[in-house]
Design a protein around this motif. Structure first.
Motif, PDB file in Angstrom:
ATOM      1  N   MET A 209       1.127  -0.872   0.124  1.00  0.00           N
ATOM      2  CA  MET A 209      -0.374  -0.140  -0.108  1.00  0.00           C
ATOM      3  C   MET A 209       0.999   1.475  -0.067  1.00  0.00           C
ATOM      4  SD  MET A 209      -3.136   1.109   2.240  1.00  0.00           S
ATOM      5  CE  MET A 209      -2.123   0.578   3.875  1.00  0.00           C
ATOM      6  N   SER A 210       2.422   1.209   0.455  1.00  0.00           N
ATOM      7  CA  SER A 210       3.220   2.241   0.707  1.00  0.00           C
ATOM      8  C   SER A 210       3.417   2.771  -0.610  1.00  0.00           C
ATOM      9  CB  SER A 210       3.711   2.292   1.615  1.00  0.00           C
ATOM     10  OG  SER A 210       3.880   1.507   3.211  1.00  0.00           O
ATOM     11  N   ALA A 211       2.839   2.134  -1.465  1.00  0.00           N
ATOM     12  CA  ALA A 211       3.782   2.954  -3.634  1.00  0.00           C
ATOM     13  C   ALA A 211       2.289   3.321  -3.904  1.00  0.00           C
ATOM     14  CB  ALA A 211       3.791   1.353  -3.650  1.00  0.00           C
ATOM     15  N   LYS A 212       1.334   2.921  -3.273  1.00  0.00           N
ATOM     16  CA  LYS A 212       0.193   3.171  -3.752  1.00  0.00           C
ATOM     17  C   LYS A 212      -0.329   5.069  -3.430  1.00  0.00           C
ATOM     18  CE  LYS A 212      -1.906  -1.199  -4.501  1.00  0.00           C
ATOM     19  NZ  LYS A 212      -2.754  -2.365  -4.042  1.00  0.00           N
ATOM     20  N   PHE A 213       1.312   5.765  -2.383  1.00  0.00           N
ATOM     21  CA  PHE A 213       0.269   7.190  -1.895  1.00  0.00           C
ATOM     22  C   PHE A 213       0.962   8.286  -2.755  1.00  0.00           C
ATOM     23  CE2 PHE A 213       1.024   4.853   2.587  1.00  0.00           C
ATOM     24  CZ  PHE A 213      -0.687   4.239   2.501  1.00  0.00           C
ATOM     25  N   ARG A 214       1.707   7.208  -3.808  1.00  0.00           N
ATOM     26  CA  ARG A 214       2.301   8.478  -4.469  1.00  0.00           C
ATOM     27  C   ARG A 214       1.512   8.687  -5.906  1.00  0.00           C
ATOM     28  NH1 ARG A 214       7.795   4.477  -4.402  1.00  0.00           N
ATOM     29  NH2 ARG A 214       7.962   3.827  -2.362  1.00  0.00           N
ATOM     30  N   ASN A 215       1.251   9.613  -5.638  1.00  0.00           N
ATOM     31  CA  ASN A 215       0.138  10.810  -6.455  1.00  0.00           C
ATOM     32  C   ASN A 215       0.008  12.548  -6.538  1.00  0.00           C
ATOM     33  OD1 ASN A 215      -1.082   8.130  -7.953  1.00  0.00           O
ATOM     34  ND2 ASN A 215      -1.709   7.423  -5.593  1.00  0.00           N
ATOM     35  N   ALA A 216      -0.202  12.948  -7.283  1.00  0.00           N
ATOM     36  CA  ALA A 216       0.412  14.232  -7.309  1.00  0.00           C
ATOM     37  C   ALA A 216      -1.771  14.835  -6.989  1.00  0.00           C
ATOM     38  CB  ALA A 216       0.881  14.810  -8.417  1.00  0.00           C
ATOM     39  N   ARG A 217      -1.987  14.167  -7.748  1.00  0.00           N
ATOM     40  CA  ARG A 217      -3.929  14.258  -7.907  1.00  0.00           C
ATOM     41  C   ARG A 217      -4.468  14.020  -6.118  1.00  0.00           C
ATOM     42  NH1 ARG A 217      -5.395  18.875  -9.253  1.00  0.00           N
ATOM     43  NH2 ARG A 217      -6.520  18.037  -9.713  1.00  0.00           N
ATOM     44  N   PRO A 218      -5.212  14.068  -5.857  1.00  0.00           N
ATOM     45  CA  PRO A 218      -6.677  13.451  -4.489  1.00  0.00           C
ATOM     46  C   PRO A 218      -7.287  12.546  -5.956  1.00  0.00           C
ATOM     47  CG  PRO A 218      -6.487  15.861  -4.654  1.00  0.00           C
ATOM     48  CD  PRO A 218      -5.407  15.304  -6.160  1.00  0.00           C
ATOM     49  N   ALA A 219      -7.941  11.044  -5.458  1.00  0.00           N
ATOM     50  CA  ALA A 219      -8.312  10.279  -5.797  1.00  0.00           C
ATOM     51  C   ALA A 219      -9.594  11.085  -6.363  1.00  0.00           C
ATOM     52  CB  ALA A 219      -8.244   9.758  -4.721  1.00  0.00           C
ATOM     53  N   PRO A 220      -9.884   9.752  -6.863  1.00  0.00           N
ATOM     54  CA  PRO A 220     -11.409  10.333  -7.741  1.00  0.00           C
ATOM     55  C   PRO A 220     -12.126  10.835  -7.330  1.00  0.00           C
ATOM     56  CG  PRO A 220     -10.177   9.173  -8.983  1.00  0.00           C
ATOM     57  CD  PRO A 220      -9.685   9.128  -7.999  1.00  0.00           C
ATOM     58  N   ARG A 221     -12.864  10.043  -6.515  1.00  0.00           N
ATOM     59  CA  ARG A 221     -13.536   9.794  -5.449  1.00  0.00           C
ATOM     60  C   ARG A 221     -13.616  11.022  -4.486  1.00  0.00           C
ATOM     61  NH1 ARG A 221     -10.170   6.989  -2.646  1.00  0.00           N
ATOM     62  NH2 ARG A 221      -8.185   7.730  -0.266  1.00  0.00           N
ATOM     63  N   TYR A 222     -12.839  12.313  -4.072  1.00  0.00           N
ATOM     64  CA  TYR A 222     -12.687  13.457  -4.020  1.00  0.00           C
ATOM     65  C   TYR A 222     -13.574  14.617  -4.581  1.00  0.00           C
ATOM     66  CZ  TYR A 222     -10.015  11.347   0.142  1.00  0.00           C
ATOM     67  OH  TYR A 222      -9.862  10.483   0.879  1.00  0.00           O
ATOM     68  N   HIS A 223     -13.853  14.832  -5.793  1.00  0.00           N
ATOM     69  CA  HIS A 223     -14.240  15.078  -7.521  1.00  0.00           C
ATOM     70  C   HIS A 223     -13.536  16.458  -7.829  1.00  0.00           C
ATOM     71  CE1 HIS A 223     -16.945  11.875  -7.220  1.00  0.00           C
ATOM     72  NE2 HIS A 223     -17.382  11.976  -6.339  1.00  0.00           N
ATOM     73  N   ILE A 224     -12.061  16.186  -7.180  1.00  0.00           N
ATOM     74  CA  ILE A 224     -11.384  17.864  -7.496  1.00  0.00           C
ATOM     75  C   ILE A 224     -11.371  17.772  -8.434  1.00  0.00           C
ATOM     76  CG2 ILE A 224      -9.633  19.024  -6.244  1.00  0.00           C
ATOM     77  CD1 ILE A 224     -10.663  18.200  -4.004  1.00  0.00           C
ATOM     78  N   ALA A 225     -11.639  19.187  -9.252  1.00  0.00           N
ATOM     79  CA  ALA A 225     -11.681  19.403 -10.733  1.00  0.00           C
ATOM     80  C   ALA A 225      -9.915  19.106 -10.994  1.00  0.00           C
ATOM     81  CB  ALA A 225     -12.024  20.606 -10.632  1.00  0.00           C
TER      82      ALA A 225
END
Length: 265
Positions: free
Chosen positions: A249-265
């Motif tokens: 799971m640690s490797a899956k934290f490496r994202n520059a954008r929030p997850a789609p579930r947060y609906h951040i445009a």
């Protein structure tokens, strides 16, 4: 007095009673000389005299209150300056069963100072010397409530989670140096811990382990090369899965954008 042991010296904190006293006995019988650290000087001297008579090893009592800056500094200096020390057992700790709303905040601060700050400073004090000599063993006593965090006082559980996380980091930092780091997670163990924590009946519960069994299992785990030893966990594959899932799971934290579930445009 006998010559220094070829195994060197083990310094054990919280060593006048309970788990620490059992570690002192077992390590003496393995041939280690000892430095015993505890607050109660009378009990400490009695424990040292008993071990000398029983095992013939050199035993040095070092009275110190690890919640006191001067006492902590005294033990740090010994760990830095004594090249004969080959093992540190960070066992001293205190717990509580009270909820946060019922707890005294000053006692919670003292718990953090002992369970987290003192353990960290003592480890730091000994680590550089161990690395320079290419050998040494650090045993940090955590608790199963470092994982099962809802079971006791939240500050106590969090302090033991720290010890587990700190151990993982140490194992990374000290890899390939010759220094071993073992984190031990006891479950309920029959010691005075429960009197201090406020729930003495736990000592006689059917799920409570004898301190002798706990330490013997922990040392068997050390001999087997375990990085994390949980004496009460019979299903070893459960820990293996936990660790594998955590690391994956640690490797899956490496994202520059929030997850789609947060609906951040």
């Amino acid at each position: 007095m006998s010559n220094s042991s070829p195994k060197g010296v083990a310094l054990i904190t919280g060593s006048s009673t309970g788990i620490g006293a059992i570690y002192a006995d077992r390590l003496a019988r393995r041939g280690y000389d000892l430095i015993l650290v505890a607050r109660n000087e009378e009990r400490l001297n009695a424990a040292a005299a008993h071990l000398r008579a029983e095992t013939g090893v050199q035993v040095t009592p070092l009275p110190a209150d690890l919640n006191d800056k001067a006492g902590l500094a005294k033990v740090e200096a010994v760990l830095r300056d004594n090249p004969n020390i080959t093992m540190l057992v960070n066992n001293a700790g205190v717990g509580s069963v009270a909820s946060l709303l019922q707890a005294d905040v000053e006692k919670m601060q003292a718990m953090i100072d002992l369970n987290v700050t003192a353990l960290t400073r003592l480890t730091h004090a000994v680590a550089a010397g161990f690395v320079a000599r290419g050998k040494g063993t650090i045993i940090n006593i955590s608790s199963v409530v470092g994982i099962a965090v809802e079971n006791l006082n939240g500050v106590y559980s969090a302090s033991k989670s720290y010890v587990l996380s700190f151990g993982h980091s140490l194992q990374k930092d000290l890899a390939d140096t010759g220094v071993r780091v073992q984190t031990v997670l006891p479950g309920a163990t029959a010691t005075e811990f429960w009197d201090v924590a406020g729930y003495a009946p736990q000592k006689t519960s059917e799920i409570t382990m004898r301190a002798d069994d706990l330490v013997d299992a922990a040392l068997a785990g050390l001999d087997a090369g375990e990085l994390v030893t949980i004496p009460g966990l019979h299903e070893t594959e459960a820990w293996t899965r936990w660790e594998q899932d955590r690391r994956e799971m640690s490797a899956k934290f490496r994202n520059a954008r929030p997850a789609p579930r947060y609906h951040i445009a």
